[in-house]
Write a protein that holds these residues in place. Structure first.
Motif, mmCIF file in Angstrom:
data_model
loop_
_atom_site.group_PDB
_atom_site.id
_atom_site.type_symbol
_atom_site.label_atom_id
_atom_site.label_comp_id
_atom_site.label_asym_id
_atom_site.label_seq_id
_atom_site.Cartn_x
_atom_site.Cartn_y
_atom_site.Cartn_z
ATOM 1 N N TYR A 183 46.700 3.038 108.610
ATOM 2 C CA TYR A 183 46.395 2.782 110.018
ATOM 3 C C TYR A 183 46.891 3.926 110.888
ATOM 4 O O TYR A 183 47.826 4.630 110.518
ATOM 5 C CB TYR A 183 47.053 1.473 110.472
ATOM 6 C CG TYR A 183 46.506 0.287 109.742
ATOM 7 C CD1 TYR A 183 45.403 -0.403 110.231
ATOM 8 C CD2 TYR A 183 47.066 -0.127 108.539
ATOM 9 C CE1 TYR A 183 44.882 -1.483 109.543
ATOM 10 C CE2 TYR A 183 46.537 -1.201 107.843
ATOM 11 C CZ TYR A 183 45.451 -1.871 108.348
ATOM 12 O OH TYR A 183 44.919 -2.937 107.660
ATOM 13 N N ALA A 184 46.293 4.064 112.067
ATOM 14 C CA ALA A 184 46.661 5.141 112.984
ATOM 15 C C ALA A 184 47.203 4.600 114.297
ATOM 16 O O ALA A 184 46.654 3.649 114.860
ATOM 17 C CB ALA A 184 45.449 6.028 113.276
ATOM 18 N N GLU A 197 43.106 13.816 114.068
ATOM 19 C CA GLU A 197 43.962 14.681 113.273
ATOM 20 C C GLU A 197 45.261 13.906 113.065
ATOM 21 O O GLU A 197 45.881 13.449 114.032
ATOM 22 C CB GLU A 197 44.252 15.984 114.013
ATOM 23 C CG GLU A 197 45.193 16.900 113.254
ATOM 24 C CD GLU A 197 45.480 18.176 114.017
ATOM 25 O OE1 GLU A 197 46.634 18.654 113.912
ATOM 26 O OE2 GLU A 197 44.575 18.681 114.718
ATOM 27 N N VAL A 198 45.643 13.739 111.812
ATOM 28 C CA VAL A 198 46.895 13.058 111.499
ATOM 29 C C VAL A 198 48.026 14.035 111.802
ATOM 30 O O VAL A 198 48.024 15.172 111.339
ATOM 31 C CB VAL A 198 46.936 12.609 110.026
ATOM 32 C CG1 VAL A 198 48.300 12.055 109.665
ATOM 33 C CG2 VAL A 198 45.836 11.580 109.762
ATOM 34 N N THR A 199 48.992 13.589 112.611
ATOM 35 C CA THR A 199 50.098 14.466 113.007
ATOM 36 C C THR A 199 51.417 14.082 112.356
ATOM 37 O O THR A 199 52.399 14.801 112.501
ATOM 38 C CB THR A 199 50.260 14.475 114.542
ATOM 39 O OG1 THR A 199 50.471 13.132 114.995
ATOM 40 C CG2 THR A 199 49.017 15.052 115.211
ATOM 41 N N GLY A 200 51.452 12.952 111.649
ATOM 42 C CA GLY A 200 52.677 12.575 110.961
ATOM 43 C C GLY A 200 52.587 11.196 110.352
ATOM 44 O O GLY A 200 51.723 10.397 110.707
ATOM 45 N N LEU A 201 53.483 10.953 109.419
ATOM 46 C CA LEU A 201 53.623 9.631 108.828
ATOM 47 C C LEU A 201 54.769 8.935 109.538
ATOM 48 O O LEU A 201 55.901 9.421 109.526
ATOM 49 C CB LEU A 201 53.926 9.736 107.325
ATOM 50 C CG LEU A 201 54.175 8.421 106.596
ATOM 51 C CD1 LEU A 201 52.916 7.553 106.597
ATOM 52 C CD2 LEU A 201 54.622 8.704 105.160
ATOM 53 N N GLU A 225 50.740 8.629 112.645
ATOM 54 C CA GLU A 225 50.517 9.017 114.036
ATOM 55 C C GLU A 225 49.349 9.983 114.019
ATOM 56 O O GLU A 225 49.223 10.803 113.105
ATOM 57 C CB GLU A 225 51.755 9.687 114.616
ATOM 58 C CG GLU A 225 51.580 10.075 116.077
ATOM 59 C CD GLU A 225 52.869 10.598 116.691
ATOM 60 O OE1 GLU A 225 53.012 10.451 117.913
ATOM 61 O OE2 GLU A 225 53.712 11.133 115.963
ATOM 62 N N ALA A 226 48.484 9.877 115.010
ATOM 63 C CA ALA A 226 47.304 10.738 115.034
ATOM 64 C C ALA A 226 46.882 11.002 116.472
ATOM 65 O O ALA A 226 47.256 10.263 117.389
ATOM 66 C CB ALA A 226 46.156 10.086 114.267
ATOM 67 N N GLU A 227 46.103 12.050 116.626
ATOM 68 C CA GLU A 227 45.518 12.329 117.945
ATOM 69 C C GLU A 227 44.013 12.505 117.797
ATOM 70 O O GLU A 227 43.517 12.961 116.764
ATOM 71 C CB GLU A 227 46.158 13.544 118.591
ATOM 72 C CG GLU A 227 45.973 14.840 117.862
ATOM 73 C CD GLU A 227 46.678 16.004 118.554
ATOM 74 O OE1 GLU A 227 46.045 17.067 118.657
ATOM 75 O OE2 GLU A 227 47.831 15.839 118.964
#
Length: 156
Positions: free
Chosen positions: A10-11, A63-67, A96-98
């Motif tokens: 999930y984001a 864009e995934v920026t972190g877990l 986490e994503a943007e």
């Protein structure tokens, strides 16, 4: 007893103090807000899962920026009538994503029917699944071990 493992990704997408959520019809027909995301397909990397699911449910490319962390929940239940008990284990990776492209739209023929940005301050008043609260705690606290400091729900 039947055993079932479901792995999903999930984001958490926050922009301008708003959280991107999707709406699910929910059990019994009562709509509830969920994080965009969903189950991994066999052989799929969870990173690819979260990007695919967010696009399917919201129309956005991310864009995934972190877990942020992992949520693990286990429960026993019986499905429809006299079937054997099921021991269900949900393992959810929270990223986490943007948003980097696409346009907001609603999923057709899927597990959700609506997508929207919700003010962070309004989220506690929404009918939502527990994972939304878990994910927001992970996003706010950013624990090194990927788990909130205390359980966000009664009973652990």
């Amino acid at each position: 007893m039947r055993r079932n493992l479901r792995v999903a990704a999930y984001a958490v997408c926050v922009r301008d103090r708003q959280l991107l959520l999707a709406r699910s019809p929910g059990p019994g027909g009562t709509p509830e807000w969920v994080l965009p995301g969903g189950g991994m397909e066999h052989g799929e990397d969870p990173y690819d899962t979260v990007r695919r699911e967010v696009t399917e449910e919201t129309g956005y490319r991310i864009e995934v920026t972190g877990l942020l962390g992992v949520d693990s929940r286990r429960r026993l239940f019986r499905r429809r009538g006299l079937t054997p008990m099921t021991d269900h284990h949900a393992l959810r990776l929270v990223y986490e994503a943007e948003v980097v492209g696409g346009e907001l739209r609603h999923e057709i023929g899927g597990s959700t029917d609506f997508a929207a940005w919700q003010d962070l301050d309004a989220v506690p008043g929404l009918t939502r699944v527990r994972l939304v609260d878990v994910a927001l705690r992970l996003w706010r606290e950013r624990p090194a071990d990927g788990r909130p400091a205390a359980p966000p729900y009664p009973g652990g």
